[in-house]
Design an enzyme around this catalytic site. Structure first.
Site, PDB file in Angstrom:
ATOM      1  N   ASP A  35      -2.041   4.789  -8.370  1.00  0.00           N
ATOM      2  CA  ASP A  35      -3.358   4.675  -7.744  1.00  0.00           C
ATOM      3  C   ASP A  35      -4.423   4.544  -8.830  1.00  0.00           C
ATOM      4  OD1 ASP A  35      -4.253   5.353  -4.600  1.00  0.00           O
ATOM      5  OD2 ASP A  35      -5.880   5.473  -6.061  1.00  0.00           O
TER       6      ASP A  35
ATOM      7  N   ASP B  10      -4.664   0.529 -12.408  1.00  0.00           N
ATOM      8  CA  ASP B  10      -5.576  -0.408 -11.749  1.00  0.00           C
ATOM      9  C   ASP B  10      -4.805  -1.699 -11.532  1.00  0.00           C
ATOM     10  OD1 ASP B  10      -7.446  -2.235 -10.954  1.00  0.00           O
ATOM     11  OD2 ASP B  10      -8.863  -1.826 -12.580  1.00  0.00           O
ATOM     12  N   VAL B  11      -4.441  -1.973 -10.283  1.00  0.00           N
ATOM     13  CA  VAL B  11      -3.572  -3.127 -10.023  1.00  0.00           C
ATOM     14  C   VAL B  11      -4.247  -4.458 -10.357  1.00  0.00           C
ATOM     15  CG1 VAL B  11      -2.200  -1.937  -8.262  1.00  0.00           C
ATOM     16  CG2 VAL B  11      -4.208  -3.289  -7.558  1.00  0.00           C
TER      17      VAL B  11
ATOM     18  N   TYR C 245     -12.513  -9.739   2.462  1.00  0.00           N
ATOM     19  CA  TYR C 245     -11.320  -8.963   2.847  1.00  0.00           C
ATOM     20  C   TYR C 245     -10.368  -9.849   3.649  1.00  0.00           C
ATOM     21  CZ  TYR C 245      -8.658  -4.929   4.640  1.00  0.00           C
ATOM     22  OH  TYR C 245      -7.670  -4.033   4.956  1.00  0.00           O
TER      23      TYR C 245
ATOM     24  N   LYS D 232      -6.580 -10.866   2.488  1.00  0.00           N
ATOM     25  CA  LYS D 232      -5.376 -10.496   3.257  1.00  0.00           C
ATOM     26  C   LYS D 232      -4.643 -11.723   3.774  1.00  0.00           C
ATOM     27  CE  LYS D 232      -5.721  -5.983   2.838  1.00  0.00           C
ATOM     28  NZ  LYS D 232      -4.717  -5.206   2.113  1.00  0.00           N
TER      29      LYS D 232
ATOM     30  N   THR E 150      -7.533   6.235   8.281  1.00  0.00           N
ATOM     31  CA  THR E 150      -7.578   6.618   6.859  1.00  0.00           C
ATOM     32  C   THR E 150      -9.016   6.514   6.358  1.00  0.00           C
ATOM     33  OG1 THR E 150      -7.362   4.391   5.930  1.00  0.00           O
ATOM     34  CG2 THR E 150      -5.308   5.500   6.518  1.00  0.00           C
TER      35      THR E 150
HETATM   36  N1  LIG Z   1      -7.134   1.732   7.331  1.00  0.00           N
HETATM   37  C1  LIG Z   1      -7.079   0.608   8.036  1.00  0.00           C
HETATM   38  O1  LIG Z   1      -7.637   0.503   9.146  1.00  0.00           O
HETATM   39  C2  LIG Z   1      -6.307  -0.569   7.493  1.00  0.00           C
HETATM   40  C3  LIG Z   1      -6.064  -1.642   8.350  1.00  0.00           C
HETATM   41  C4  LIG Z   1      -5.336  -2.732   7.887  1.00  0.00           C
HETATM   42  C5  LIG Z   1      -4.876  -2.757   6.592  1.00  0.00           C
HETATM   43  N2  LIG Z   1      -5.142  -1.702   5.762  1.00  0.00           N
HETATM   44  C6  LIG Z   1      -4.628  -1.781   4.396  1.00  0.00           C
HETATM   45  O2  LIG Z   1      -3.780  -0.680   4.174  1.00  0.00           O
HETATM   46  C7  LIG Z   1      -3.711  -0.427   2.768  1.00  0.00           C
HETATM   47  C8  LIG Z   1      -3.843   1.061   2.532  1.00  0.00           C
HETATM   48  O3  LIG Z   1      -5.161   1.450   2.864  1.00  0.00           O
HETATM   49  P1  LIG Z   1      -5.499   2.857   3.543  1.00  0.00           P
HETATM   50  O4  LIG Z   1      -5.854   2.588   4.933  1.00  0.00           O
HETATM   51  O5  LIG Z   1      -4.427   3.823   3.218  1.00  0.00           O
HETATM   52  O6  LIG Z   1      -6.870   3.199   2.809  1.00  0.00           O
HETATM   53  P2  LIG Z   1      -7.172   4.213   1.634  1.00  0.00           P
HETATM   54  O7  LIG Z   1      -8.551   3.887   1.195  1.00  0.00           O
HETATM   55  O8  LIG Z   1      -6.851   5.598   2.060  1.00  0.00           O
HETATM   56  O9  LIG Z   1      -6.114   3.809   0.492  1.00  0.00           O
HETATM   57  C9  LIG Z   1      -6.300   2.741  -0.394  1.00  0.00           C
HETATM   58  C10 LIG Z   1      -5.877   3.235  -1.776  1.00  0.00           C
HETATM   59  O10 LIG Z   1      -5.928   2.126  -2.687  1.00  0.00           O
HETATM   60  C11 LIG Z   1      -6.408   2.634  -3.927  1.00  0.00           C
HETATM   61  N3  LIG Z   1      -6.952   1.554  -4.746  1.00  0.00           N
HETATM   62  C12 LIG Z   1      -8.113   0.882  -4.571  1.00  0.00           C
HETATM   63  N4  LIG Z   1      -8.293   0.018  -5.572  1.00  0.00           N
HETATM   64  C13 LIG Z   1      -7.214   0.127  -6.397  1.00  0.00           C
HETATM   65  C14 LIG Z   1      -6.842  -0.491  -7.602  1.00  0.00           C
HETATM   66  N5  LIG Z   1      -7.628  -1.403  -8.195  1.00  0.00           N
HETATM   67  N6  LIG Z   1      -5.666  -0.132  -8.179  1.00  0.00           N
HETATM   68  C15 LIG Z   1      -4.896   0.817  -7.605  1.00  0.00           C
HETATM   69  N7  LIG Z   1      -5.207   1.449  -6.464  1.00  0.00           N
HETATM   70  C16 LIG Z   1      -6.355   1.112  -5.868  1.00  0.00           C
HETATM   71  C17 LIG Z   1      -7.478   3.643  -3.528  1.00  0.00           C
HETATM   72  O11 LIG Z   1      -7.784   4.530  -4.587  1.00  0.00           O
HETATM   73  C18 LIG Z   1      -6.833   4.312  -2.334  1.00  0.00           C
HETATM   74  O12 LIG Z   1      -6.108   5.460  -2.704  1.00  0.00           O
HETATM   75  C19 LIG Z   1      -4.823  -1.260   2.129  1.00  0.00           C
HETATM   76  O13 LIG Z   1      -4.268  -2.392   1.519  1.00  0.00           O
HETATM   77  C20 LIG Z   1      -5.670  -1.659   3.319  1.00  0.00           C
HETATM   78  O14 LIG Z   1      -6.360  -2.864   3.078  1.00  0.00           O
HETATM   79  C21 LIG Z   1      -5.828  -0.606   6.191  1.00  0.00           C
END
Ligand SMILES: NC(=O)c1ccc[n+]([C@@H]2O[C@H](COP(=O)([O-])OP(=O)(O)OC[C@H]3O[C@@H](n4cnc5c(N)ncnc54)[C@H](O)[C@@H]3O)[C@@H](O)[C@H]2O)c1
Length: 249
Positions: free
Chosen positions: A37, A63-64, A154, A158, A189
Site C-alpha cells: 500500500d 507506490d504502484v 476514473y 477503469k 469502503t
Molecule cells: N469502494 C467502491 O465503491 C469501489 C467500487 C468499484 C471499484 N472500487 C475499486 O476497488 C479498489 C479498492 O478500493 P477500496 O474500495 O478498497 O478503497 P480504499 O480507499 O479503502 O482502498 C484503496 C487503497 O489503495 C491505496 N492506494 C492508493 N494509491 C496508491 C498507490 N499509488 N500505490 C499503492 N496503493 C495505493 C490506498 O492507500 C488505499 O489503501 C480500487 O481499485 C477501487 O477503485 C471501489
C-alpha cells in the site's frame, strides 16, 4: 477450504477496504500474503490483522505508480518468499470533478495509479507468476463499464484496466497465467467518502441506482476475487465479472 496452501499472493492497495478483506480471505485459505500500500501504516494494519487471525503476511510500502518503487517491492517479495503465484491489483483512487475544471495533474495521477500502476505491477510480477503458473485479478469498476458523471478520469482508468486485463490474458495464456477483472458497483469502503463536486448536480446520481442503495461489503468483492484466483476458476481468463447487484445488466 485450504485452496491456497503453498501459494504466495500479492495484493496492491492491501491496506484498503477491499484489499484487507481479500488478504484475510486468502490467508484463511492458506496463502501467505504480501500486503502493498502507498500507506505503510495501512499495509501494516492489514498484515497485523492477518497475523492476528493466524495467517502469514508481509507489509510493504509501495507506490504502484512509481516504477522504481514497484521494482524494489518485487525484489523484496521474491527475496523473502521466491516467486509469487497470485496477484490482485486493488490499489485505486478517485477524485470527482467537473471536466472543464479538472486539473490535468489530477487526471494523470488517477490514470497513473489505477491504470499505469496495474500495468507496472503486472510487468514486474507476471514473469514470476509464469514460472509455476498463476492468476491475476484486477479490481476495475462499474465505472469501467458505464459512464459515471463528474468521473471522467476514473471511468477512463477503469475502462483501460479492463482492456489491459483482456490483452494480458491473451498474451500470457500460453504461460499458464490467468488474468481477470472484477467490476464492483458501490462497496462500503473509505472510497465512498470522496466528495462529490459542491456545484455538481446530485440529480445525475439518480441515474445510478447503487449510488445510494445496494452497496455491498468489501468481503463480497473479496469472495469473488478469491474464486477467480483459485483453481476452481481454472478455465476462466480474460473476463470482467461485474459484482454490482445487476446494475450493469
Ligand atoms: N469502494 C467502491 O465503491 C469501489 C467500487 C468499484 C471499484 N472500487 C475499486 O476497488 C479498489 C479498492 O478500493 P477500496 O474500495 O478498497 O478503497 P480504499 O480507499 O479503502 O482502498 C484503496 C487503497 O489503495 C491505496 N492506494 C492508493 N494509491 C496508491 C498507490 N499509488 N500505490 C499503492 N496503493 C495505493 C490506498 O492507500 C488505499 O489503501 C480500487 O481499485 C477501487 O477503485 C471501489
Amino acid at each position: 477450504m485450504q485452496a491456497f496452501v503453498g501459494r504466495s499472493a500479492v495484493i496492491t492497495g492491501g491496506g484498503g477496504g477491499v484489499g484487507q478483506a481479500l488478504a484475510l480471505k486468502l490467508a484463511s485459505a492458506g496463502a501467505q500474503v504480501a500486503v502493498l500500500d502507498l500507506s505503510a501504516e495501512a499495509a501494516q494494519s492489514t498484515a497485523a490483522a492477518v497475523s492476528a487471525a493466524g495467517g502469514r503476511a508481509l507489509a510493504l510500502a509501495c507506490d504502484v505508480s512509481d516504477p522504481e518503487s514497484v521494482a524494489e517491492t518485487t525484489e523484496a517479495i521474491v527475496g523473502e518468499w521466491g516467486s509469487p503465484h497470485l496477484l490482485c491489483n486493488a490499489a485505486g483512487m478517485q477524485v470527482y470533478g467537473r471536466t472543464e475544471d479538472f486539473p490535468v495533474e489530477t487526471w494523470l495521477k488517477i490514470i497513473g495509479v489505477n491504470l499505469t500502476g496495474a500495468f507496472l505491477v503486472c510487468r514486474s510480477l507476471l514473469p514470476h507468476l509464469a514460472k509455476e503458473g498463476g492468476a491475476v485479478v484486477n479490481v476495475a469498476s462499474l465505472a469501467g463499464l458505464v459512464g459515471l458523471p463528474y468521473d471522467a478520469a476514473y471511468c477512463a482508468s477503469k475502462g483501460g484496466l479492463i482492456q489491459l486485463t483482456r490483452s494480458l490474458a491473451k498474451e500470457f495464456s500460453d504461460r499458464k497465467v490467468r488474468v481477470n477483472a472484477v467490476a464492483p458497483g458501490g462497496v462500503n469502503t473509505a472510497m465512498l467518502d470522496i466528495p462529490f463536486p459542491e456545484d455538481g448536480d446530485p440529480g445525475v446520481l439518480k441515474t445510478i441506482p447503487s449510488a445510494v442503495n445496494g452497496l455491498c461489503e468489501p468481503e463480497t468483492i473479496a469472495n469473488v476475487i478469491s474464486f477467480l484466483l483459485s483453481d476452481e476458476a481454472a478455465h476462466i481468463t480474460g473476463t470482467v465479472l461485474p459484482v454490482d447487484g445487476g446494475l450493469s445488466a
